[in-house]
Design an enzyme around this catalytic site. Structure first.
Site, PDB file in Angstrom:
ATOM      1  CG  ASP A  68      37.292  64.501 121.201  1.00  0.00           C
ATOM      2  OD1 ASP A  68      36.323  63.886 121.695  1.00  0.00           O
ATOM      3  OD2 ASP A  68      38.408  64.524 121.749  1.00  0.00           O
ATOM      4  CE1 TYR A  70      32.472  57.093 120.153  1.00  0.00           C
ATOM      5  CE2 TYR A  70      32.374  56.664 117.794  1.00  0.00           C
ATOM      6  CZ  TYR A  70      31.731  56.883 118.999  1.00  0.00           C
ATOM      7  OH  TYR A  70      30.367  56.877 119.051  1.00  0.00           O
ATOM      8  CG  PHE A  81      27.784  60.624 118.106  1.00  0.00           C
ATOM      9  CD1 PHE A  81      28.092  60.439 119.445  1.00  0.00           C
ATOM     10  CD2 PHE A  81      27.313  61.856 117.699  1.00  0.00           C
ATOM     11  CE1 PHE A  81      27.935  61.472 120.369  1.00  0.00           C
ATOM     12  CE2 PHE A  81      27.151  62.891 118.602  1.00  0.00           C
ATOM     13  CZ  PHE A  81      27.461  62.696 119.946  1.00  0.00           C
ATOM     14  CG  HIS A 190      26.985  63.651 125.256  1.00  0.00           C
ATOM     15  ND1 HIS A 190      27.387  62.333 125.207  1.00  0.00           N
ATOM     16  CD2 HIS A 190      27.720  64.296 124.318  1.00  0.00           C
ATOM     17  CE1 HIS A 190      28.324  62.199 124.278  1.00  0.00           C
ATOM     18  NE2 HIS A 190      28.538  63.366 123.726  1.00  0.00           N
TER      19      HIS A 190
END
Length: 227
Positions: A68, A70, A81, A190
């Site tokens: 999701d 920031y 990202f 991740h």
């Protein structure tokens, strides 16, 4: 407000059935209610579908799936990202740039913008497209996945070869949507500091993606074309 009107035109026929379903109507009502409450939602509404504006399924060569947006003011752009180059880089983005440097053997510039990869067919798509200020994961249950899963299915089913980068457990739950003989699905840790040193920096996903694309007769991604 209707999400269909907010969508880029090329995606409207693809996503219309989803938005007109019970799940789609519930998602839209959740968003209407959240906007009416007046709390800060990131990214701003005009950027909710930024990840789709520059690409159609036919133009997409690589998909990087995020969780999701920031949740800090000014960070979320609608591309998973990525942040504007003027913003301080969040830890996950720093680690993605480090992976690029490790695989490409060259430093990433201080003006680097991950979303610039979109011009080469790299889609940066979050599974959930909004978040409340300061509350990571706060919109994870309002129904965005019905829409973003349909986006992923549309890309995966297009006959052009596509590479899907699934970093972390949440992204890896999408694997079943993406399987097809003409696609490559790569799973790994991740890029967050909690898991990046468990193999993310050794995954070789960027060079593996390029080897696959060139084998299929497609152009490789210039992962350093970020400025």
């Amino acid at each position: 407000m209707t999400l269909l009107d907010e969508l880029p035109e090329a995606w409207r026929p693809i996503l219309a059935d989803t938005l007109n379903s019970d799940a789609g109507r519930k998602l839209q009502q959740h968003l209407i209610d959240l906007l009416a409450e007046g709390g800060e939602i990131f990214p701003p509404k005009h950027a909710w579908f930024s990840a789709l504006r520059g690409l159609t399924p036919a133009e997409t060569r690589v998909v990087i799936i995020g969780q999701d947006p920031y949740h800090g003011r000014g960070q979320a752009t609608g591309h998973a990202f990525a942040v504007e180059p003027s913003m301080k880089r969040p830890p996950s983005l720093r680690n993605i740039f480090k992976l690029i440097e490790l695989e490409c053997g060259t430093s990433v510039s201080s003006s680097a913008d991950l979303s610039r990869l979109e011009s080469q067919g790299v889609m940066l798509l979050n599974s959930v497209l909004t978040v409340a200020s300061g509350r990571p994961g706060s919109h994870s249950k309002i129904g965005w996945q019905a829409l973003t899963d349909r986006v992923l299915e549309a890309v995966a089913r297009h006959p052009n070869p596509t590479v899907f980068l699934l970093w972390g457990a949440e992204a890896q739950r999408k694997a079943e949507l993406l399987q097809a003989d003409h696609n490559l699905v790569l799973a790994g840790p991740h890029p967050s500091p909690l898991s990046a040193y468990r193999g993310f920096f050794d995954c070789c996903h960027l060079t593996t993606a390029n080897a696959f694309l060139t084998e299929k007769g497609c152009s490789a991604i210039d992962w350093l074309a970020l400025s």
